[in-house]
Design an enzyme around this catalytic site. Structure first.
Site, PDB file in Angstrom:
ATOM      1  N   GLY A  10       9.289 -12.240  -0.370  1.00  0.00           N
ATOM      2  CA  GLY A  10       9.357 -11.641   0.968  1.00  0.00           C
ATOM      3  C   GLY A  10       8.302 -12.259   1.855  1.00  0.00           C
ATOM      4  N   ALA A  12       8.125 -12.205   5.389  1.00  0.00           N
ATOM      5  CA  ALA A  12       8.049 -11.782   6.793  1.00  0.00           C
ATOM      6  C   ALA A  12       6.560 -11.625   7.119  1.00  0.00           C
ATOM      7  CB  ALA A  12       8.844 -10.502   7.006  1.00  0.00           C
ATOM      8  N   ASN A  33      11.549 -16.425  -0.683  1.00  0.00           N
ATOM      9  CA  ASN A  33      12.154 -15.558   0.335  1.00  0.00           C
ATOM     10  C   ASN A  33      13.663 -15.781   0.290  1.00  0.00           C
ATOM     11  OD1 ASN A  33      11.468 -13.789   2.791  1.00  0.00           O
ATOM     12  ND2 ASN A  33      12.960 -15.234   3.620  1.00  0.00           N
ATOM     13  N   SER A 129      -1.516  -0.675   4.091  1.00  0.00           N
ATOM     14  CA  SER A 129      -1.626  -0.405   5.525  1.00  0.00           C
ATOM     15  C   SER A 129      -2.546  -1.424   6.178  1.00  0.00           C
ATOM     16  CB  SER A 129      -2.170   1.001   5.763  1.00  0.00           C
ATOM     17  OG  SER A 129      -2.388   1.186   7.149  1.00  0.00           O
ATOM     18  N   GLY A 130      -2.440  -1.518   7.473  1.00  0.00           N
ATOM     19  CA  GLY A 130      -3.331  -2.401   8.215  1.00  0.00           C
ATOM     20  C   GLY A 130      -2.578  -3.409   9.041  1.00  0.00           C
ATOM     21  N   GLY A 131      -1.234  -3.403   8.874  1.00  0.00           N
ATOM     22  CA  GLY A 131      -0.410  -4.323   9.660  1.00  0.00           C
ATOM     23  C   GLY A 131      -0.770  -5.762   9.369  1.00  0.00           C
ATOM     24  N   LYS A 178       0.483   6.694   0.833  1.00  0.00           N
ATOM     25  CA  LYS A 178       0.753   5.850   2.023  1.00  0.00           C
ATOM     26  C   LYS A 178       1.606   6.623   3.036  1.00  0.00           C
ATOM     27  CE  LYS A 178       1.027   2.120   4.596  1.00  0.00           C
ATOM     28  NZ  LYS A 178       2.238   1.988   5.280  1.00  0.00           N
ATOM     29  N   HIS A 181      -0.617   8.961   4.785  1.00  0.00           N
ATOM     30  CA  HIS A 181      -1.390   8.117   5.719  1.00  0.00           C
ATOM     31  C   HIS A 181      -0.577   7.853   6.992  1.00  0.00           C
ATOM     32  CE1 HIS A 181      -1.898   4.116   7.471  1.00  0.00           C
ATOM     33  NE2 HIS A 181      -3.190   4.220   7.205  1.00  0.00           N
ATOM     34  N   ASN A 182       0.671   7.464   6.812  1.00  0.00           N
ATOM     35  CA  ASN A 182       1.494   7.142   7.984  1.00  0.00           C
ATOM     36  C   ASN A 182       1.758   8.376   8.839  1.00  0.00           C
ATOM     37  OD1 ASN A 182       1.597   4.656   6.747  1.00  0.00           O
ATOM     38  ND2 ASN A 182       3.722   4.294   7.296  1.00  0.00           N
ATOM     39  N   GLU A 185      -1.201   8.933  10.766  1.00  0.00           N
ATOM     40  CA  GLU A 185      -1.242   7.906  11.830  1.00  0.00           C
ATOM     41  C   GLU A 185      -0.405   8.371  13.039  1.00  0.00           C
ATOM     42  OE1 GLU A 185      -0.445   3.879  10.366  1.00  0.00           O
ATOM     43  OE2 GLU A 185       0.845   3.592  12.114  1.00  0.00           O
ATOM     44  N   LYS A 255       9.791   4.307  12.623  1.00  0.00           N
ATOM     45  CA  LYS A 255      10.508   3.701  11.505  1.00  0.00           C
ATOM     46  C   LYS A 255      10.815   4.701  10.404  1.00  0.00           C
ATOM     47  CE  LYS A 255       9.754  -1.220  11.654  1.00  0.00           C
ATOM     48  NZ  LYS A 255       9.063  -2.355  11.026  1.00  0.00           N
ATOM     49  N   HIS A 446      16.057  42.174   1.310  1.00  0.00           N
ATOM     50  CA  HIS A 446      15.268  41.149   0.605  1.00  0.00           C
ATOM     51  C   HIS A 446      13.993  41.716  -0.025  1.00  0.00           C
ATOM     52  CE1 HIS A 446      17.893  37.942   1.764  1.00  0.00           C
ATOM     53  NE2 HIS A 446      17.782  38.237   3.047  1.00  0.00           N
TER      54      HIS A 446
HETATM   55  P1  NBP Z   1      10.406  -6.494   7.046  1.00  0.00           P
HETATM   56  O1  NBP Z   1      10.288  -5.066   6.722  1.00  0.00           O
HETATM   57  O2  NBP Z   1      10.811  -6.908   8.398  1.00  0.00           O
HETATM   58  O3  NBP Z   1      11.424  -7.152   5.975  1.00  0.00           O
HETATM   59  C1  NBP Z   1      11.774  -8.499   6.066  1.00  0.00           C
HETATM   60  C2  NBP Z   1      11.767  -9.121   4.686  1.00  0.00           C
HETATM   61  O4  NBP Z   1      12.690  -8.440   3.817  1.00  0.00           O
HETATM   62  C3  NBP Z   1      12.239 -10.575   4.765  1.00  0.00           C
HETATM   63  O5  NBP Z   1      11.506 -11.316   3.818  1.00  0.00           O
HETATM   64  C4  NBP Z   1      13.702 -10.430   4.382  1.00  0.00           C
HETATM   65  O6  NBP Z   1      14.268 -11.611   3.893  1.00  0.00           O
HETATM   66  C5  NBP Z   1      13.596  -9.410   3.286  1.00  0.00           C
HETATM   67  N1  NBP Z   1      14.861  -8.804   2.891  1.00  0.00           N
HETATM   68  C6  NBP Z   1      15.680  -7.976   3.556  1.00  0.00           C
HETATM   69 BR1  NBP Z   1      15.427  -7.402   5.272  1.00  0.00          BR
HETATM   70  N2  NBP Z   1      16.762  -7.616   2.871  1.00  0.00           N
HETATM   71  C7  NBP Z   1      16.653  -8.272   1.703  1.00  0.00           C
HETATM   72  C8  NBP Z   1      17.462  -8.318   0.549  1.00  0.00           C
HETATM   73  N3  NBP Z   1      18.573  -7.594   0.470  1.00  0.00           N
HETATM   74  N4  NBP Z   1      17.056  -9.094  -0.465  1.00  0.00           N
HETATM   75  C9  NBP Z   1      15.927  -9.817  -0.377  1.00  0.00           C
HETATM   76  N5  NBP Z   1      15.098  -9.805   0.684  1.00  0.00           N
HETATM   77  C10 NBP Z   1      15.461  -9.034   1.715  1.00  0.00           C
HETATM   78  O7  NBP Z   1       9.042  -7.266   6.671  1.00  0.00           O
HETATM   79  P2  NBP Z   1       7.519  -6.864   6.977  1.00  0.00           P
HETATM   80  O8  NBP Z   1       7.345  -6.355   8.363  1.00  0.00           O
HETATM   81  O9  NBP Z   1       6.696  -8.006   6.503  1.00  0.00           O
HETATM   82  O10 NBP Z   1       7.266  -5.635   5.996  1.00  0.00           O
HETATM   83  C11 NBP Z   1       7.421  -5.732   4.598  1.00  0.00           C
HETATM   84  C12 NBP Z   1       7.220  -4.362   3.995  1.00  0.00           C
HETATM   85  O11 NBP Z   1       5.906  -3.923   4.316  1.00  0.00           O
HETATM   86  C13 NBP Z   1       8.163  -3.293   4.549  1.00  0.00           C
HETATM   87  O12 NBP Z   1       8.451  -2.353   3.553  1.00  0.00           O
HETATM   88  C14 NBP Z   1       7.349  -2.656   5.648  1.00  0.00           C
HETATM   89  O13 NBP Z   1       7.781  -1.324   5.919  1.00  0.00           O
HETATM   90  C15 NBP Z   1       5.968  -2.698   5.034  1.00  0.00           C
HETATM   91  N6  NBP Z   1       4.866  -2.691   5.995  1.00  0.00           N
HETATM   92  C16 NBP Z   1       4.964  -3.367   7.168  1.00  0.00           C
HETATM   93  C17 NBP Z   1       3.895  -3.360   8.055  1.00  0.00           C
HETATM   94  C18 NBP Z   1       3.953  -4.133   9.361  1.00  0.00           C
HETATM   95  O14 NBP Z   1       3.024  -3.977  10.156  1.00  0.00           O
HETATM   96  N7  NBP Z   1       4.967  -4.955   9.590  1.00  0.00           N
HETATM   97  C19 NBP Z   1       2.732  -2.665   7.719  1.00  0.00           C
HETATM   98  C20 NBP Z   1       2.658  -2.020   6.494  1.00  0.00           C
HETATM   99  C21 NBP Z   1       3.732  -2.036   5.644  1.00  0.00           C
HETATM  100  P3  NBP Z   1      15.025 -12.605   4.907  1.00  0.00           P
HETATM  101  O15 NBP Z   1      13.969 -13.446   5.537  1.00  0.00           O
HETATM  102  O16 NBP Z   1      15.944 -13.372   4.020  1.00  0.00           O
HETATM  103  O17 NBP Z   1      15.773 -11.757   5.910  1.00  0.00           O
END
Ligand code: NBP
Length: 469
Positions: A10, A12, A33, A129-131, A178, A181-182, A185, A255, A446
Site C-alpha cells: 500500500g 498511498a 502496491n 495517527s499523525g497523518g 485508535k 483517539h479519532n 479528535e 470518514k 417494566h
Molecule cells: P487510502 O486509504 O487512500 O488507500 C489507498 C491504498 O489502498 C492504495 O495503496 C490502494 O491501491 C490500496 N487499495 C485499495 Br483503495 N483497494 C485495494 C485492494 N482491493 N487491494 C489492494 N490494495 C487496495 O490510503 P492512505 O490515505 O495512505 O491510508 C492508508 C490507511 O491508513 C487507511 O486505512 C487510512 O484510513 C489510514 N490512515 C490514513 C491517514 C491519512 O492521513 N491519510 C492517517 C491515519 C491513518 P491502489 O494504488 O492500487 O489503488
C-alpha cells in the site's frame, strides 16, 4: 539478491511516508502496491536513493523479505485489507507477522488475529495517527493483537525515536484505542470550531485577532497541535491578502471513525456525548441547502452580543478547556468499558502517553491525564481525579456564561452545552430518572427499584388505581 527487513503493501500517502521513515532509520523496505505505476513512481521518485526495493507482484514482494517476515499493510480499511490478506497469507510461513496499520474496525482486527493465529501467523492491528507528517517523522502507533509478535516488531515500530508507540493489548484493542483517539479528535476539532464561531459572530473578532487568541492559548493549558494549527489557519491569507478560511465552504466531511466510536459507546452503554455532538455537528453542517431554506423561512437569529468585554475570550477559553476535559473523561470511560467487555487489561496512563506526540490530538494536557491514572490506575472517570475536578470547578463560571450567552443569541454550541449537561448530570445525586422508571412501569410494567429498599428488589404499581402498589 538483496533482501528486505520489512515489507510495505500500500503506497498511498501513509504507506509512502512510513517507508521513507523506516528507511531513514536503517531498515531496508520492500514495497508493493496493487497498481504498479504507483510503486514505480515512488521508487524512482521520493524513494530514489533510499533502501527501498520495488516489487511488481505479491510473490516477488514476499520472496524479497527476510524470515520470519514482517509485512505492514497500509491500504484502505475494510474489504481492501481482506483482499490483500487473501493474496498474502498463502505465501507466508509459520512465524511470519502481518501488521495492519490502517484504520481498520476493531472487530475486523479481532477476527484477523484469530484467522492468522489458526494458520500459525501473527497479526498486529496497529492504529497509526499523525497523518502524512506523522508518518514521515514519527507517528503515534497503537499496536494490539497477537502479543507474541510484539518483541519482533517493537524495534521497527518504535524506531522513529518517539515514545508514542507501545503495546496496547490483545485482539482489536490497538484499533479500538485508535478509534477512541479519532473520536476524541472529532471532539477536539468541534470545541475549537465553537470557540472560533463565538469569537467571530458574538464578539465580531477578525481572523487576525482570533489567530492571536489561539496563539496565546497554545502557549498555556490548551497547548496542542490542533490549537496551534488553528492559529496558523486563522492567520493564513490568500493572494489578495484576505483570510483563506473565510472562503472555505462550511460543510464538513468525515470518514467514519468518529461514528464508529459513538456506535461502540451506544453498544457498551457508556456516554460519549461530546463526540456524538461533534459527529452530528458535521452532519448538520453538510445539510447546507436545508440550512439555507430554514434560514430564509424562519430567520437566522444569531447576532453579535453587546457588552461582552475581553473577559469573554477568557470565558471561551474556559468553556473549551472544560469541554475538552469532559470529552477525554468520556473517551477514557469508554476505553474502560471496552476493556471490561472484551477482557483487555489496558494501561490508561500509557495510552495517554501514546497520544502525547506524533498524533493529531497531541497536547501537553495528556501528561495530566497520565498523572491522574498513575495516581489511581482504576480511576473510573477523570472528573473524579482531584486535578481535573479542580480544573472544572475553576472553569465552570466562564463555561456557563458562554453556554448561556450562546443560547441567548442563538449560536449553536453543541459540544460545550452537551459537555456541561454531562458534567451536571454526572455530579447529580438526584436525576429525574425516577419519573422515567414510573412511566416505563405505567405503560409497560417494566418495574422499578425504590430509594427505601435494597437495589435488586423490583416493584410494580397499578398506576390507574391510586393507593395500590
Ligand atoms: P487510502 O486509504 O487512500 O488507500 C489507498 C491504498 O489502498 C492504495 O495503496 C490502494 O491501491 C490500496 N487499495 C485499495 Br483503495 N483497494 C485495494 C485492494 N482491493 N487491494 C489492494 N490494495 C487496495 O490510503 P492512505 O490515505 O495512505 O491510508 C492508508 C490507511 O491508513 C487507511 O486505512 C487510512 O484510513 C489510514 N490512515 C490514513 C491517514 C491519512 O492521513 N491519510 C492517517 C491515519 C491513518 P491502489 O494504488 O492500487 O489503488
Amino acid at each position: 539478491m538483496e533482501t528486505a527487513d520489512i515489507g510495505m503493501i500500500g503506497l498511498a500517502v501513509m504507506g509512502q511516508n512510513l517507508v521513507l521513515n523506516m528507511a531513514d532509520h536503517g531498515y531496508t523496505v520492500a514495497v508493493y502496491n496493487r497498481t504498479t505505476r504507483r510503486t514505480t513512481e515512488f521508487v524512482n521518485g521520493p524513494a530514489a536513493g533510499a533502501a527501498v526495493i520495488g516489487t511488481e507482484t505479491i510473490e516477488e514482494f514476499v520472496g524479497r523479505l527476510k524470515r520470519p517476515r514482517q509485512v505492514v499493510v497500509m491500504v484502505k480499511a475494510g474489504r481492501a485489507v481482506d483482499a490483500v490478506l487473501a493474496g498474502l497469507i498463502p505465501l507466508l510461513d509459520e512465524g511470519d507477522i502481518v501488521i495492519d496499520g490502517g484504520n481498520s474496525h476493531f472487530e475486523d482486527s479481532a477476527r484477523r488475529v484469530k484467522e492468522l493465529r489458526d494458520r500459525g501467523l501473527s497479526f498486529v492491528g496497529a492504529g497509526i495517527s499523525g497523518g502524512e507528517e506523522g508518518a514521515r517523522n514519527g507517528p503515534s502507533i497503537m499496536p494490539g493483537g497477537d502479543e507474541a509478535a510484539w518483541p519482533e516488531v517493537k524495534g521497527v515500530l518504535q524506531s522513529n525515536g518517539t515514545p508514542c508507540c507501545d503495546w496496547v493489548g490483545p485482539d482489536g484493542s490497538g484499533h479500538y484505542t485508535k478509534m477512541v483517539h479519532n473520536g476524541i479528535e472529532y471532539g477536539d476539532m468541534q470545541v475549537i470550531a465553537e470557540a472560533y464561531h463565538l469569537m467571530r459572530v458574538v464578539l465580531g473578532m477578525d481572523c487576525e485577532q482570533m489567530a492571536g487568541a489561539f496563539r496565546t492559548w497554545g502557549e498555556g493549558l490548551l497547548d496542542s497541535y490542533l490549537v496551534n494549527i488553528t492559529a496558523d489557519i486563522l492567520g493564513h491569507v490568500d493572494e489578495n491578502g484576505e483570510p483563506t478560511l473565510e472562503r472555505i465552504l462550511d460543510a464538513a466531511g468525515q470518514k467514519g471513525t468518529g461514528k464508529w466510536a459513538v456506535i461502540s459507546s451506544l453498544d457498551l452503554g457508556y456516554p460519549l456525548t461530546l463526540v456524538a455532538e461533534a459527529v452530528y455537528a458535521r452532519v448538520v453542517s453538510s445539510l447546507r441547502d436545508q440550512r439555507f431554506e430554514a434560514a430564509e423561512l424562519v430567520g437566522s437569529g444569531v447576532k453579535r452580543a453587546d457588552g461582552l468585554g475581553a473577559g469573554f475570550v477568557d470565558d471561551i477559553h474556559d468553556a473549551l478547556y472544560a469541554s475538552k476535559i469532559v470529552s477525554y473523561a468520556q473517551g477514557f470511560m469508554l476505553l474502560g468499558a471496552a476493556a471490561s467487555e472484551y477482557g483487555w487489561n489496558l494501561d490508561y496512563g500509557r495510552i495517554a502517553q501514546l497520544w502525547r506526540e506524533g498524533c493529531i490530538i497531541k497536547a501537553a494536557f495528556l501528561d495530566d491525564i497520565t498523572a491522574a491514572f498513575r495516581r489511581r490506575p482504576d480511576l473510573p472517570n477523570l472528573i473524579l481525579d482531584r486535578f481535573f475536578a479542580e480544573a472544572l470547578d475553576k472553569a465552570e463560571p466562564g463555561w456557563r456564561r458562554v453556554v448561556a450567552t450562546a443560547v441567548q443569541v442563538g449560536l449553536p454550541v453543541p459540544a460545550y452545552a452537551s459537555a456541561l449537561a454531562f458534567y451536571d448530570s454526572y455530579r447529580s445525586k438526584r436525576l429525574p430518572a425516577n419519573l422515567i422508571q414510573a412511566q416505563r412501569d405505567y405503560f409497560g410494567a417494566h418495574t422499578y427499584e425504590r430509594v427505601d429498599r435494597p437495589r435488586g428488589e423490583f416493584f410494580h404499581t397499578d398506576w390507574t388505581r391510586p393507593g395500590t402498589d
